[in-house]
Design a protein around this motif. Structure first.
Motif, PDB file in Angstrom:
ATOM      1  N   PRO A  83       0.829  -1.145  -0.036  1.00 44.71           N
ATOM      2  CA  PRO A  83      -0.114   0.079   0.227  1.00 44.71           C
ATOM      3  C   PRO A  83       0.894   1.319  -0.112  1.00 44.71           C
ATOM      4  O   PRO A  83       1.774   1.346   0.649  1.00 44.71           O
ATOM      5  N   GLU A  85       0.393   4.085   1.501  1.00 40.17           N
ATOM      6  CA  GLU A  85       0.450   4.706   2.611  1.00 40.17           C
ATOM      7  C   GLU A  85       1.677   4.070   3.459  1.00 40.17           C
ATOM      8  O   GLU A  85       2.465   4.714   4.206  1.00 40.17           O
ATOM      9  N   ARG A  86       1.832   2.488   3.294  1.00 39.71           N
ATOM     10  CA  ARG A  86       3.030   1.986   4.105  1.00 39.71           C
ATOM     11  C   ARG A  86       4.430   2.514   3.097  1.00 39.71           C
ATOM     12  O   ARG A  86       5.374   2.720   3.910  1.00 39.71           O
ATOM     13  N   GLU A  88       4.822   5.440   1.969  1.00 38.59           N
ATOM     14  CA  GLU A  88       5.149   6.923   2.377  1.00 38.59           C
ATOM     15  C   GLU A  88       5.669   7.002   3.657  1.00 38.59           C
ATOM     16  O   GLU A  88       6.762   7.693   4.014  1.00 38.59           O
ATOM     17  N   VAL A  89       5.419   6.103   4.668  1.00 31.68           N
ATOM     18  CA  VAL A  89       6.000   5.946   6.009  1.00 31.68           C
ATOM     19  C   VAL A  89       7.242   5.178   5.951  1.00 31.68           C
ATOM     20  O   VAL A  89       8.290   5.540   6.574  1.00 31.68           O
TER      21      VAL A  89
END
Length: 105
Positions: A83, A85-86, A88-89
């Motif tokens: 994902p 989001e993962r 990005e982190v």
């Protein structure tokens, strides 16, 4: 749509390249400072910093390699998409969360 993905990867690649440069410089600095002071606690801390920095360099280099190979964002465990989001982190992530949990567990 392809242009947005290409732009996103270009931004990630630039950020990872900057991080690689920072970590490589840090590794060089830590290696040059790695003089034996006779203090076992300080030596242990220095060794831990060197190991962590080497690991960071390896992770970032791996992410840059995956971008170049066209495999960035693909889980090495299940071959599914990691994902956004993962990523990005944790831009150097190699696994989706379920596969990462299997690696740790």
């Amino acid at each position: 749509m392809s242009t947005n993905i290409d732009n996103r990867f270009a931004v990630v690649q630039a950020a990872l390249t900057d991080e690689l440069d920072r970590q490589t410089a840090r590794l060089k600095e830590l290696t040059e400072m790695n003089a034996d002071t006779g203090d076992p606690g300080e030596s242990h801390t220095q060794d831990a910093l060197l190991a962590a920095t080497r690991r960071s360099v390896e992770q970032v280099s791996g992410a840059l390699r995956r971008i170049a190979d066209g495999a960035y964002g693909q889980c090495e465990g299940c071959a599914g998409a990691i994902p956004a989001e993962r990523l990005e982190v944790l831009p150097h992530a190699r696994f989706c969360v379920p596969c990462q949990q299997k690696q740790v567990g």
